[in-house]
Design a protein around this motif. Structure first.
Motif, PDB file in Angstrom:
ATOM      1  N   SER A 814      -9.422   4.576  10.199  1.00 41.97           N
ATOM      2  CA  SER A 814      -8.274   5.090   9.852  1.00 41.97           C
ATOM      3  C   SER A 814      -7.021   4.157   9.081  1.00 41.97           C
ATOM      4  CB  SER A 814      -7.382   4.315  11.351  1.00 41.97           C
ATOM      5  OG  SER A 814      -6.020   4.593  11.497  1.00 41.97           O
ATOM      6  N   TYR A 815      -8.007   3.058   8.818  1.00 41.73           N
ATOM      7  CA  TYR A 815      -7.325   2.636   7.421  1.00 41.73           C
ATOM      8  C   TYR A 815      -7.147   3.371   5.702  1.00 41.73           C
ATOM      9  CZ  TYR A 815      -6.870  -0.172   2.780  1.00 41.73           C
ATOM     10  OH  TYR A 815      -6.485  -0.283   1.563  1.00 41.73           O
ATOM     11  N   LEU A 816      -8.031   3.938   5.792  1.00 41.17           N
ATOM     12  CA  LEU A 816      -8.643   4.987   4.695  1.00 41.17           C
ATOM     13  C   LEU A 816      -7.925   6.201   4.835  1.00 41.17           C
ATOM     14  CD1 LEU A 816     -11.940   4.795   3.960  1.00 41.17           C
ATOM     15  CD2 LEU A 816     -10.637   3.365   2.863  1.00 41.17           C
ATOM     16  N   ASN A 817      -7.673   6.918   6.357  1.00 41.46           N
ATOM     17  CA  ASN A 817      -7.046   7.607   6.504  1.00 41.46           C
ATOM     18  C   ASN A 817      -5.105   8.400   5.597  1.00 41.46           C
ATOM     19  OD1 ASN A 817      -6.785  10.961   6.808  1.00 41.46           O
ATOM     20  ND2 ASN A 817      -6.565  10.021   8.612  1.00 41.46           N
ATOM     21  N   LEU A 818      -5.190   7.226   6.242  1.00 40.03           N
ATOM     22  CA  LEU A 818      -3.522   6.630   6.532  1.00 40.03           C
ATOM     23  C   LEU A 818      -2.994   6.202   4.874  1.00 40.03           C
ATOM     24  CD1 LEU A 818      -2.179   5.183   9.926  1.00 40.03           C
ATOM     25  CD2 LEU A 818      -2.585   7.540   8.743  1.00 40.03           C
ATOM     26  N   GLU A 819      -3.877   5.293   3.762  1.00 42.11           N
ATOM     27  CA  GLU A 819      -3.130   4.344   2.976  1.00 42.11           C
ATOM     28  C   GLU A 819      -3.423   5.416   2.011  1.00 42.11           C
ATOM     29  OE1 GLU A 819      -1.028   2.262   2.737  1.00 42.11           O
ATOM     30  OE2 GLU A 819      -0.493   2.349   4.521  1.00 42.11           O
ATOM     31  N   LYS A 820      -2.569   6.148   1.015  1.00 38.35           N
ATOM     32  CA  LYS A 820      -2.706   6.566  -0.130  1.00 38.35           C
ATOM     33  C   LYS A 820      -3.995   6.155  -0.981  1.00 38.35           C
ATOM     34  CE  LYS A 820      -1.497  10.245   1.822  1.00 38.35           C
ATOM     35  NZ  LYS A 820      -2.270  11.435   2.330  1.00 38.35           N
ATOM     36  N   ASN A 821      -3.395   4.847  -1.566  1.00 42.91           N
ATOM     37  CA  ASN A 821      -3.868   3.854  -2.327  1.00 42.91           C
ATOM     38  C   ASN A 821      -4.298   2.754  -2.088  1.00 42.91           C
ATOM     39  OD1 ASN A 821      -5.283   2.867  -4.666  1.00 42.91           O
ATOM     40  ND2 ASN A 821      -2.883   3.483  -6.351  1.00 42.91           N
ATOM     41  N   PRO A 822      -6.124   2.621  -1.083  1.00 43.00           N
ATOM     42  CA  PRO A 822      -5.917   1.177  -1.068  1.00 43.00           C
ATOM     43  C   PRO A 822      -5.761  -0.229  -1.904  1.00 43.00           C
ATOM     44  CG  PRO A 822      -8.243   2.762  -1.109  1.00 43.00           C
ATOM     45  CD  PRO A 822      -6.959   3.598  -2.077  1.00 43.00           C
ATOM     46  N   GLN A 823      -5.333   0.259  -3.108  1.00 44.08           N
ATOM     47  CA  GLN A 823      -4.781  -0.747  -4.059  1.00 44.08           C
ATOM     48  C   GLN A 823      -3.697  -1.258  -4.244  1.00 44.08           C
ATOM     49  OE1 GLN A 823      -6.338  -0.438  -8.446  1.00 44.08           O
ATOM     50  NE2 GLN A 823      -7.112   1.931  -8.146  1.00 44.08           N
ATOM     51  N   GLN A 824      -2.744  -0.578  -3.452  1.00 42.98           N
ATOM     52  CA  GLN A 824      -1.320  -0.862  -3.350  1.00 42.98           C
ATOM     53  C   GLN A 824      -1.177  -1.645  -2.264  1.00 42.98           C
ATOM     54  OE1 GLN A 824       1.449   2.659  -3.261  1.00 42.98           O
ATOM     55  NE2 GLN A 824       0.685   2.824  -5.520  1.00 42.98           N
ATOM     56  N   LYS A 825      -1.958  -1.525  -1.151  1.00 45.95           N
ATOM     57  CA  LYS A 825      -1.935  -2.010  -0.064  1.00 45.95           C
ATOM     58  C   LYS A 825      -3.489  -2.477   0.565  1.00 45.95           C
ATOM     59  CE  LYS A 825       0.635  -1.295   3.373  1.00 45.95           C
ATOM     60  NZ  LYS A 825       1.638  -1.408   4.460  1.00 45.95           N
ATOM     61  N   SER A 826      -4.244  -3.323   0.606  1.00 44.53           N
ATOM     62  CA  SER A 826      -4.954  -3.751   0.911  1.00 44.53           C
ATOM     63  C   SER A 826      -5.434  -3.497   3.192  1.00 44.53           C
ATOM     64  CB  SER A 826      -5.784  -4.705   0.618  1.00 44.53           C
ATOM     65  OG  SER A 826      -4.829  -6.517   1.773  1.00 44.53           O
ATOM     66  N   PHE A 827      -7.053  -3.651   3.134  1.00 48.50           N
ATOM     67  CA  PHE A 827      -6.996  -3.097   4.930  1.00 48.50           C
ATOM     68  C   PHE A 827      -6.687  -5.150   5.273  1.00 48.50           C
ATOM     69  CE2 PHE A 827     -10.526  -3.254   7.965  1.00 48.50           C
ATOM     70  CZ  PHE A 827      -9.618  -2.409   8.944  1.00 48.50           C
ATOM     71  N   CYS A 828      -6.645  -5.728   4.783  1.00 47.40           N
ATOM     72  CA  CYS A 828      -6.258  -7.342   5.227  1.00 47.40           C
ATOM     73  C   CYS A 828      -4.697  -7.296   5.956  1.00 47.40           C
ATOM     74  CB  CYS A 828      -6.090  -8.140   4.390  1.00 47.40           C
ATOM     75  SG  CYS A 828      -6.144 -10.263   5.518  1.00 47.40           S
ATOM     76  N   GLN A 829      -4.275  -6.402   4.178  1.00 47.52           N
ATOM     77  CA  GLN A 829      -2.876  -6.417   4.509  1.00 47.52           C
ATOM     78  C   GLN A 829      -1.916  -5.764   5.984  1.00 47.52           C
ATOM     79  OE1 GLN A 829      -2.276  -5.789   0.536  1.00 47.52           O
ATOM     80  NE2 GLN A 829      -0.737  -7.642   0.054  1.00 47.52           N
ATOM     81  N   TRP A 830      -2.688  -4.628   5.750  1.00 49.97           N
ATOM     82  CA  TRP A 830      -2.765  -2.985   6.833  1.00 49.97           C
ATOM     83  C   TRP A 830      -3.584  -3.779   8.256  1.00 49.97           C
ATOM     84  CZ3 TRP A 830      -5.676  -0.345  10.221  1.00 49.97           C
ATOM     85  CH2 TRP A 830      -4.730   0.693  10.732  1.00 49.97           C
ATOM     86  N   MET A 831      -3.724  -4.965   8.525  1.00 48.13           N
ATOM     87  CA  MET A 831      -4.176  -4.755   9.355  1.00 48.13           C
ATOM     88  C   MET A 831      -3.530  -6.131  10.198  1.00 48.13           C
ATOM     89  SD  MET A 831      -6.626  -3.845  11.205  1.00 48.13           S
ATOM     90  CE  MET A 831      -7.699  -5.162  11.863  1.00 48.13           C
ATOM     91  N   ASN A 832      -2.250  -6.851   9.676  1.00 49.15           N
ATOM     92  CA  ASN A 832      -1.668  -8.007   9.398  1.00 49.15           C
ATOM     93  C   ASN A 832      -0.175  -7.524   9.870  1.00 49.15           C
ATOM     94  OD1 ASN A 832      -3.789  -9.281   9.407  1.00 49.15           O
ATOM     95  ND2 ASN A 832      -3.793 -10.429   7.251  1.00 49.15           N
ATOM     96  N   THR A 833       0.898  -5.957   9.169  1.00 52.72           N
ATOM     97  CA  THR A 833       1.228  -5.704   9.189  1.00 52.72           C
ATOM     98  C   THR A 833       1.144  -4.310  10.155  1.00 52.72           C
ATOM     99  OG1 THR A 833       0.870  -4.667   7.688  1.00 52.72           O
ATOM    100  CG2 THR A 833       2.390  -6.255   6.765  1.00 52.72           C
ATOM    101  N   ASP A 834       0.763  -3.026   9.473  1.00 52.03           N
ATOM    102  CA  ASP A 834       0.647  -2.129  10.677  1.00 52.03           C
ATOM    103  C   ASP A 834      -0.121  -2.083  12.140  1.00 52.03           C
ATOM    104  OD1 ASP A 834       1.555  -1.567   8.078  1.00 52.03           O
ATOM    105  OD2 ASP A 834       0.928   0.732   7.916  1.00 52.03           O
TER     106      ASP A 834
END
Length: 878
Positions: A814-834
């Motif tokens: 789901s993270y890969l599908n929503l985030e266009k550029n993993p370098q701008q927001k890591s999976f760890c950051q996505w889990m702790n925010t979104d």
């Protein structure tokens, strides 16, 4: 034997003991019941069969008697001073103490008469008085003695630990129910004799006193004693706060404490009187000290800390940490994550020093337990050293949570505790991950060498895919389809050359990237693999390293000649000779030897835990490998390869039209193409090439498919239909997974893509019988079928950890599908925010396969899983 509080003591006679100790079933007599039928009275008597009884005694010269719950004795909680001597009546006031400048008082287990004296004294200066009962174990007081000055309370004890409390982690409600249940047992057992007597021990080394306990009124529980005093003293409020002996409180226990204290703390603004807190325990120990620290932290954040607690804290030197000040690795990581972390730690330390001036200092308890471990290991006392090590980790866990709780209080005290502590912890999920570092003082150099032994790695030679004959490595496989992803077991140098030749010359890959997934150190000696184990481990399992720096330190030691000469090797029937150490290579050295012949190769190390546990950093580390490879070769993406069977839209993405004419397709996040030929092969390897390798390849598949588009088989209606028992669960449709899928955008499609990848991986390695999703149900069923309690627990915990890994794959997709550029927001950051905002961590904190089964096994929460894995660390070196 004399009189105690006016009640005559006597003993069982020999005839009665013999009568009770036979193997016949025992009966409890009920009152006679008279019924009237057809003007005729019928008189009869009921008999209730009591289950088979067990008998025992505490010392040799006494007679056996019935045991409560077949294992417990009732032993007195005589008030004792700090030297363990019984207190005299005139010394009753020395059995309680004041902690610091705040109205906090500790109290040894009181009886009713002495408790009333203390309450009258406190209520004269402060209202209300909050009475906190920390005892989880059942405590009883004889009604005939409860108002006497020298009355004694009794609690359950075992013969093996007659001086220790019985603590098993019960909640307040469970503790109250246990008291009532055990009292009912005492009354039932007393009814087996005509006088309704039961033995009570005032001294474990002397004969018990016998008291009449025919009715509930004769034996009062501690909860009844404390609760009833609230009617006699209007300013008294009572709370049973069951506290563990050594480890930290559960988050629910923190929440219940705040819920109880909240109305009285914020009522101070109107009354201007700080409530006095009276803490009741059997003696002054770690539990009482911890309760005083928690109360002091609460009062400090609401009413203010002493000056020394708020002074500028000194910085921690990570190269020279002071363990007497609690500067352990886990605490250093915690302080770096918390706002004003150093200040929060300093406040906790100051409060601990104030509350523990005459008692137990938590930081010193950790050091004492650590030093005890070293002494026990020197004396080859392995079992005792493991117990001491577990105790040290429990102390460290308690210290960790005190700092977390203080950070929570600092934030929420101004907001009147709008959220609970457990909810606050879920808002900071990284704090759970730090608990992986609850490993005290990992040894290095000579100290580490003294506890190491080399064991031949037979796991890497367990062949299931018939690849050793051609490539000299076990379980070599490729992902089904066009993705350049390969997996294998740990290779030796000969196998690395063959694999490189195969991938570059036969498969025509431009580069080969090897990714080592092991978190234990292995070396090659004359074509054989060996791993590092703990010399004290009877099973000779690998030593796992949680930190990459510790792994690198250990691996670098093998290049030191003096270290090599001191290596010890495990010998058994199949391996009785010590190998020649002239040719010894670490995993990193093996790949260096092939650089000259194959310059287009790279080696990365991304350690994955063997125990199925997942965390966000693993995913980010694997993504970083792909990004680094592309950056190194000045490429920004992986080339597209369109298979003939793939249905794609004009943009190159798989597409299918629904009946309504709308496109039901997944769009690739990155539609750019490579400007130069770039055809790398990614080869993952672990110890066996199965569990960890499969997981890493699944992550890589999802990452690549999100960029090039998923092939047919992932859209609605394209899945293969199965007809199996428990097919829903085999497909991963557990209730907790359905709840997650409902939260995620396009959640059902996200899950189908993960299932497609896992099914594809299973197709290439079906002979290993390892399917990550189906193993969840398989291990769960094994837990249901086995009868051994420990085996049942391990199977169930394994199924929950596999479920967690499956859920993380869905979240990652789901993270890969929503985030266009993993370098701008890591999976760890996505889990702790979104993800955190929509309640994903609430799901991770309540993992279960069935809500009705295995409720007694605590593994469902994030904290419980980390605790379980810390206990299960195989070969861990302290």
């Amino acid at each position: 034997m004399g009189l105690i509080c006016g009640s005559q003591s006597h003993n069982y006679d020999n005839a009665k003991c013999k009568e009770l100790s036979d193997n016949k079933p025992h009966f409890k007599r009920n009152n006679i019941v008279i019924s009237f039928k057809n003007n005729v009275t019928e008189e009869y008597q009921n008999f209730n069969i009591i289950e088979s009884l067990k008998f025992g005694k505490l010392c040799e010269h006494t007679k056996e008697h019935i045991l409560i719950d077949n294992k417990y004795f009732l032993v007195s909680d005589q008030p004792v001073d700090f030297e363990g001597k019984p207190l005299k009546e005139s010394a009753i006031y020395s059995s309680y103490w004041k902690a610091n400048h705040l109205p906090l008082y500790g109290m040894a287990q009181p009886n009713t008469a002495n408790l009333k004296k203390i309450l009258e004294m406190l209520l004269a200066h402060s209202k209300p008085v909050l009475l906190l009962n920390l005892r989880e174990e059942p405590v009883f007081v004889l009604a005939v003695n409860q108002n006497a000055e020298n009355a004694v309370s009794y609690s359950i004890r075992t013969k093996e630990e007659v001086h220790d409390c019985i603590v098993s982690g019960l909640t307040e409600k469970e503790a109250n129910e246990q008291e009532l249940t055990l009292r009912k047992q005492v009354l039932r057992y007393a009814a087996t004799n005509d006088s309704f007597d039961f033995p009570f021990y005032n001294c474990p080394t002397k004969e018990p006193y016998i008291y009449n306990v025919q009715y509930e009124d004769f034996l009062i529980t501690s909860n009844e004693m404390y609760s009833r005093l609230q009617f006699e003293y209007a300013g008294l409020r009572y709370f049973r706060w069951c506290m563990p002996l050594y480890s930290a409180l559960s988050e629910e226990q923190f929440d219940s404490f705040i819920s109880f204290m909240k109305p009285y703390v914020f009522d101070v603004k109107q009354t201007c009187i700080i409530p006095a807190i009276l803490i009741a325990k059997d003696k002054r120990d770690e539990r009482c000290t911890t309760a005083m620290v928690l109360c002091s932290l609460l009062y400090g954040n609401v009413f203010g800390f002493p000056h020394e607690a708020n002074s500028s804290p000194a910085k921690i030197n990570p190269k020279k940490p002071c363990y007497e000040k609690g500067e352990f690795q886990a605490i250093r990581s915690l302080v770096s994550l918390l706002p004003d972390g150093l200040l929060r730690k300093q406040q906790v330390d100051v409060v601990i020093d104030m509350c523990c001036a005459e008692g137990q200092n938590l930081r010193f308890c950790i050091l004492h337990a650590k030093n005890l471990v070293s002494k026990l290991l020197e004396n080859q006392q392995i079992k005792e050293s493991q117990e001491a090590a577990n105790k040290a980790l429990q102390y460290l866990d308690r210290y960790f949570y005190l700092i977390c709780f203080n950070a929570y209080l600092a934030e929420q005290a101004r907001q009147a505790f709008n959220i609970s502590f457990s909810a606050w912890m879920l808002k900071h999920p990284n704090l759970y991950r730090i608990q992986e570092q609850l490993n005290l003082f990992p040894k290095k150099g000579q100290a580490l060498l003294n506890e190491c032994i080399m064991v031949e790695d037979t796991i890497s030679q367990e062949e299931r895919l018939s690849s050793i004959q051609n490539l000299s490595v076990a379980n070599f496989q490729k992902v089904t389809g066009h993705l350049p992803l390969y997996g294998m077991a740990q290779p030796v140098s000969q196998a690395v050359n063959k694999v490189l030749d195969y991938l570059i010359n036969v498969k025509q890959h431009s580069q080969v990237i090897f990714i080592n997934l092991r978190n234990d150190v292995s070396v090659e000696i004359h074509g054989k693999l060996y791993y590092v184990s703990n010399i004290n481990d009877p099973n000779k399992q690998p030593v796992f390293f949680n930190e990459i720096s510790h792994y690198n330190d250990m691996e670098s030691l093998f290049n030191v000649e003096s270290f090599r000469k001191q290596l010890k090797f495990h010998k058994d029937d199949n391996n009785s000779e010590t190998p020649d150490l002239n040719e010894i290579m670490t995993t990193k050295d093996i790949f260096k030897t092939t650089e000259a012949k194959f310059p287009n190769q790279l080696y990365y190390h991304v350690p994955l835990p063997l125990n199925y546990l997942s965390n966000e950093n693993i995913f980010d580390s694997l993504i970083e490998v792909f990004i680094n490879v592309e950056r190194k070769y000045k490429e920004s993406s992986i080339p597209r390869r369109t298979s003939e069977g793939s249905r794609r839209s004009s943009t190159g993405n798989p597409c299918i039209k629904s009946q309504a004419g709308k496109n039901l397709c997944r769009i690739s996040n990155n539609s750019s193409t490579s400007s130069t030929p770039f055809n790398p092969a990614y080869c993952f390897f672990g110890s066996s090439g199965i569990e960890r390798t499969t997981f890493a390849m699944a992550v890589a598949c999802l990452y690549m498919y999100q960029r090039v588009g998923f092939p047919p088989g992932t859209l609605p209606g394209e899945q293969e239909r199965i007809s199996l028992f428990d097919a829903e669960q085999s497909m991963g449709n557990f209730p907790i997974v359905r709840r997650l899928v409902a939260l995620l955008p396009d959640g059902y499609q996200i899950k189908r893509e993960v299932d497609f990848v896992l099914d594809s991986l299973f197709e290439m390695m079906s002979t290993t019988h390892f399917h990550m999703r189906e193993m969840i149900l398989a291990t769960y069923n094994l837990a249901r079928k086995t009868s051994d309690a420990e085996t049942k627990k391990n199977f169930y915990c394994q199924s929950i950890l596999l479920l967690e890994r499956y859920i993380y794959l869905i979240l990652f997709n789901s993270y890969l599908n929503l985030e266009k550029n993993p370098q701008q927001k890591s999976f760890c950051q996505w889990m702790n925010t979104d993800a955190q905002l929509v309640g994903v961590h609430d799901i991770l904190n309540n993992l279960h396969i069935s809500e009705t089964e295995f409720g007694h096994i605590k593994i469902n929460t994030l904290r419980d899983r980390w605790r379980y894995l810390n206990e299960r660390k195989t070969g861990d070196i302290l």
